[in-house]
Motif scaffolding. Structure first.
Motif, short mmCIF file in Angstrom:
data_model
loop_
_atom_site.label_atom_id
_atom_site.label_comp_id
_atom_site.label_asym_id
_atom_site.label_seq_id
_atom_site.Cartn_x
_atom_site.Cartn_y
_atom_site.Cartn_z
N LEU A 1 0.83 -1.21 0.00
CA LEU A 1 0.00 0.00 0.00
C LEU A 1 0.86 1.26 0.00
N ARG A 2 2.03 1.17 0.61
CA ARG A 2 2.96 2.31 0.62
C ARG A 2 3.78 2.38 -0.67
N GLY A 3 3.43 1.54 -1.63
CA GLY A 3 4.10 1.62 -2.93
C GLY A 3 5.43 0.90 -2.99
N LYS A 4 5.72 0.09 -1.99
CA LYS A 4 7.00 -0.61 -1.98
C LYS A 4 6.88 -1.97 -2.68
N LYS A 5 7.95 -2.43 -3.27
CA LYS A 5 8.01 -3.76 -3.87
C LYS A 5 8.44 -4.72 -2.75
N ALA A 6 7.44 -5.35 -2.13
CA ALA A 6 7.73 -6.23 -1.01
C ALA A 6 7.31 -7.65 -1.35
N MET A 7 7.94 -8.60 -0.71
CA MET A 7 7.61 -10.01 -0.97
C MET A 7 7.62 -10.75 0.35
N LEU A 8 6.66 -11.64 0.48
CA LEU A 8 6.46 -12.38 1.72
C LEU A 8 7.02 -13.79 1.55
N CYS A 9 7.69 -14.33 2.57
CA CYS A 9 8.15 -15.72 2.55
C CYS A 9 7.66 -16.44 3.79
N LEU A 10 6.75 -17.38 3.60
CA LEU A 10 6.17 -18.12 4.74
C LEU A 10 6.46 -19.61 4.60
N ARG A 11 6.20 -20.32 5.68
CA ARG A 11 6.33 -21.78 5.65
C ARG A 11 5.07 -22.44 5.10
N GLU A 12 5.23 -23.64 4.55
CA GLU A 12 4.09 -24.44 4.09
C GLU A 12 3.51 -25.19 5.27
N PRO A 13 2.18 -25.19 5.40
CA PRO A 13 1.59 -25.98 6.47
C PRO A 13 1.73 -27.48 6.19
N SER A 14 1.80 -28.23 7.25
CA SER A 14 1.81 -29.69 7.17
C SER A 14 0.36 -30.15 7.14
N MET A 15 0.08 -31.18 6.34
CA MET A 15 -1.30 -31.61 6.16
C MET A 15 -1.81 -32.41 7.36
N GLY A 16 -0.95 -33.18 7.98
CA GLY A 16 -1.39 -34.00 9.11
C GLY A 16 -2.18 -33.21 10.14
N PRO A 17 -1.61 -32.14 10.69
CA PRO A 17 -2.31 -31.37 11.73
C PRO A 17 -3.60 -30.72 11.25
N VAL A 18 -3.75 -30.49 9.94
CA VAL A 18 -4.99 -29.93 9.41
C VAL A 18 -6.18 -30.83 9.78
N PHE A 19 -5.93 -32.13 9.82
CA PHE A 19 -6.99 -33.09 10.13
C PHE A 19 -7.07 -33.42 11.62
N GLY A 20 -6.13 -32.86 12.39
CA GLY A 20 -6.12 -33.13 13.82
C GLY A 20 -6.76 -32.00 14.59
N MET A 21 -5.94 -31.27 15.34
CA MET A 21 -6.47 -30.25 16.22
C MET A 21 -6.36 -28.87 15.59
N LYS A 22 -5.29 -28.68 14.80
CA LYS A 22 -4.85 -27.34 14.48
C LYS A 22 -5.67 -26.66 13.39
N GLY A 23 -6.17 -27.45 12.46
CA GLY A 23 -6.82 -26.84 11.31
C GLY A 23 -5.78 -26.23 10.38
N GLY A 24 -6.23 -25.35 9.51
CA GLY A 24 -5.34 -24.79 8.51
C GLY A 24 -4.34 -23.80 9.08
#
Lengths: 551, 551
Positions: free
Chosen positions: A81-104
């Motif tokens: 929004l401030r007009g900067k060229k920014a890029m985000l780097c995040l981790r990939e979620p693990s699928m196992g916990p998606v089906f357990g307690m944690k969700g996405g």
């Protein structure tokens, strides 16, 4: 407010080709995976930019929630929004916990990365390829035992287990090879979840395909009968594993709800491994953007420490600024306030619990030499008085952010404060310990300087394994401590800022391919279980393919 | 001649968008996976065409090689050369065997589908998603046992194992839940390869997502303590499994070396399952093309029979013509000629071994009511005299094809012969047995009419299981016989056209989700092992990502 998935579904995503075009990526540099995901071909990137790195870390995690990922997303959107060229780097979620307690796990509220459902499920197949490469090595080890065992592997000392991307407690400890001689030798074994695979750590630390290939060969799978380490290269599996993994190093390009570019790539555990997204993503993002916002797992004592001491060393990264995320709730929790009472105004608790935040900020400044500010992820119940009380105690800027409710608009103040820090020159990164010291000395330096322990003790088994590792010539590797994430000490109930405790190393593991040794302090879970009512029970897909119950 | 991978690499592939455009697919009907693969969104197909189906089957398989897949590819390319709108439907290779003995499986010579390396490796993630859905159910079963076992599952009677896409003999028979009460209950278990998962069969037989979801729920995971079947629906896993599988039903669009469209989709075993590519691919291909060329596993007694009796029934498919592939080598092998002597001219052996081909052709005509021709996949050493001798014995056209060396040009004569058959009206498909008969009667009809056995015997265990299945109301399902593929009889050494033998059913398994019961005659391997020198040992990837040693 709408649920995360409702917000994600309302988002009108941009075609990924458009997002790629904004980054000046040529068509040959991008492999589309459907219309809203792509892998970037890092081998072909011609861009010369050297973007500045901003690390988002946090106070010690509490059940109250901090919001590292949402703050990272909000900050990236606000920078755009401030007009900067920014890029985000995040981790990939693990699928196992998606089906357990944690969700996405792809952010939340109005600070998410999308397509949320894809990111949380099969995505671009990275976890599946890592699991197959891991299990190919396991199969080749048992096959080697079965067909004559030329390498004289000690079947009681096979360190390489198998993996599956599922929460499955029944597989933690198993015996394999039952049923007679056609099925191989009987021995004890077990499964870890994919995020705990050393190959996940390797993928996250490899600088390119050649480096990945070489690291795979260095994996130590166990000992021979003379107690010499046996490597993956000796088993002959490394080339075939690299074949399986050849496309995995390409960072996965997706977008935030506001259409800004994000790499979501690699998801190593933050205990047995270093808990950061891939080096290839960080390096590619630095080439494509002026500002790279990335995060590390758990609190700053674990996540930021490993980011600096393991990932930055592996990738010659010099971060320019650090954002330490805190919430009034988590600060009060650190003062001993019970969960049901967290929404009650309590200035004394803020003042008492701030010690945890102050300790982290001090470490980031003094131990690692970083520029730091605090992002206060504001919840509805937080009072202005509580925030003012916190500000009085904290020696660095405390910037309130409301990205969860307001997206990038809510993080503009945070973005401005970060931009101000980025105007200063990038500080010289310092480390908690020297690579050339002995492992005992490294552990002691880390324990004293970051955890504020007074001593390190070692179990006899840990000492023995350390001897084998040192005798085999594995020196100069960084250490990766697996301790509980809730406290600076090994006692998860010691909240706030404990000091003078003992760090007890129960077990030592060699991750020669990833390039570190793991020091295990306390219990470490590498295969979660499902709760009595797993999230899977509430999931459904309708005839049009719409997912119900994933949150 | 160049190796398969050299030929594949020389191919200048068309962008998959172009291939899709030729099929009049709209952009919304296609999801690209990279530049040369795509999934077709079958839910959105508006095309009204009803393409004619040509089944490619073969004589009993021999180590001499027959070439069903290459003949299918060559035929499709030749039909395109004749200006016909044809579409190919093949099975997806399993990754495990690629690293074992078998190597890749995407045709060969100048009759291949490409990108060959992708197809043989992670491809579009179908196998990985099937494995995860399978293992989620397994984890939820053990989780159910762990958390109170409300359904009163009998832990000794859990039929649902786990899967991995790897040749790994050590996992055939294992014990899980070791290590104390936190790890669940100790019980015997095992892993199958993914191709043997019932979910693979379900994916291949489901007509759409709603049908897939319903079939998942019907899976029987084992028995309760009163010997009642317990379903996946009762465990509560089916919805979440459908979530994992939601994109898998989309057929994978690739191309032949000559740039013609091919679906490569689904890869069920041809013993424990029916060995055909997916129904969604066949149905989509029928909508997109005038002629659909597809193949079925093993020889016509197994593959074609299951295609007709299981897949055609499930999908209301009426094939118009059948191509039965044979080679002079395989015919001589069926006369008892040893492998090193197969290249020696031997008219007597051709005349003696032809009985196998004749039996298959007769079955296809008499039992199933099909129009048949024989495609003779010509090898360099075959003499004109041998071919003439064969022609004299066979009552249907024998068309020589040289697609392996010459691509579509080499199969023009075959294409013309097929086109002639397609001018006749589609015959009424007949079946080897009636669905409404008892399982004993079905087995007897199939054994007598197709295998030419004189009787069927049942082990006591098989009889017992049949009783449980019938008592629980699973009637009217087709049967899926798992017998050795090398002979009409259960004895793999009884080549040619044996008759009067006994079909002994050793074991019965219920695949209620896939919608058949498996009758196991003889040994059945659902988890292969690696050989002493697995193909993986010779594989490597260079710094540019080129694969070495995959063939």
């Amino acid at each position: 407010m709408l649920s995360d998935i409702e917000i994600a579904r309302q988002c009108k995503m941009r075609e990924i080709d458009e997002v790629a075009k904004d980054l000046s990526l040529a068509a040959t540099e991008v492999e589309p995976y459907g219309r809203y995901k792509a892998k970037v071909n890092v081998g072909k990137l011609s861009q010369e930019r050297q973007g500045k790195v901003v690390l988002v870390t946090a106070v010690s995690p509490t059940p109250a929630g901090e919001g590292k990922t949402t703050t990272s997303v909000g900050l990236a959107d606000a920078l755009a929004l401030r007009g900067k060229k920014a890029m985000l780097c995040l981790r990939e979620p693990s699928m196992g916990p998606v089906f357990g307690m944690k969700g996405g796990a792809a952010g939340g509220g109005y600070a998410q990365v999308v397509p949320m459902e894809d990111i949380n499920l099969n995505f671009t197949g990275d976890f599946a390829a890592i699991a197959l490469a891991h299990n190919l090595l396991a199969a080749m080890i048992d096959n080697h035992l079965h067909h004559g065992n030329e390498l004289r592997l000690d079947a009681r000392q096979i360190w390489w287990k198998r993996v599956v991307d599922m929460n499955d407690r029944a597989l933690r400890q198993i015996s394999v090879g039952l049923g007679g001689p056609l099925n191989g030798f009987v021995r004890e074994d077990g499964f870890d979840i994919v995020a705990a695979s050393e190959i996940m750590a390797i993928v996250c630390l490899a600088s390119d395909l050649a480096d990945l290939r070489s690291r795979l060969g260095k994996i130590v799978v166990g000992l021979d009968l003379d107690k010499n380490p046996v490597t993956c290269e000796q088993i002959g599996a490394a080339g075939a594993m690299a074949v399986i993994l050849k496309d995995v190093l390409g960072p996965n390009l997706v977008q935030t709800l506001e259409g800004n570019p994000a790499f979501v790539h690699g998801g190593p555990f933050a205990n047995i491994a270093h808990g950061c997204s891939t080096l290839t993503a960080t390096h590619a993002a630095q080439k494509l953007a002026d500002i790279v916002v990335t995060e590390a797992g758990f609190g700053a004592d674990l996540g930021a420490e490993k980011f600096f001491d393991i990932k930055c060393r592996a990738g010659q990264i010099q971060p320019t600024a650090v954002v330490c995320v805190a919430t009034i709730r988590s600060i009060k929790y650190n003062a001993g306030v019970a969960r049901p009472d967290l929404d009650q105004p309590n200035i004394e608790a803020v003042q008492a619990g701030a010690v945890n935040l102050l300790r982290h900020v001090e470490n980031l400044q003094e131990v690692f030499g970083q520029q730091v500010l605090v992002a206060l992820n504001r919840f509805a119940a937080d009072t202005d008085e509580e925030i003012a009380a916190l500000r009085e105690l904290v020696p660095v800027p405390v910037v309130v952010s409301t990205h969860f409710a307001n997206g990038g608009e809510g993080a503009l103040e945070l973005a401005d404060a970060v931009l101000e820090m980025l105007e200063a020159p990038t500080p010289e990164l310092r480390h908690a310990y020297e690579l050339t010291d002995s492992y005992e000395q490294k552990a002691l330096d880390l324990a004293k300087r970051v955890y504020r322990a007074s001593e390190v003790t070692w179990s006899p088994g840990a000492k023995r394994r350390l001897g084998i590792i040192a005798a085999a010539g594995y020196e100069n590797l960084p250490i990766c401590v697996a301790k509980n994430q809730y406290s600076f000490s090994a006692d998860p109930k010691a909240l706030g800022a404990p000091s003078g405790h003992t760090l007890h190393i129960r077990e030592v593991r060699l991750s020669a391919g990833a390039g570190f040794i793991v020091l295990v302090a306390g219990d470490m879970m590498t295969m979660p279980g499902l709760p009595k009512q797993p999230a899977a029970l509430g999931m459904e897909v309708d005839a049009d393919g719409n997912i119900i119950g994933l949150s």
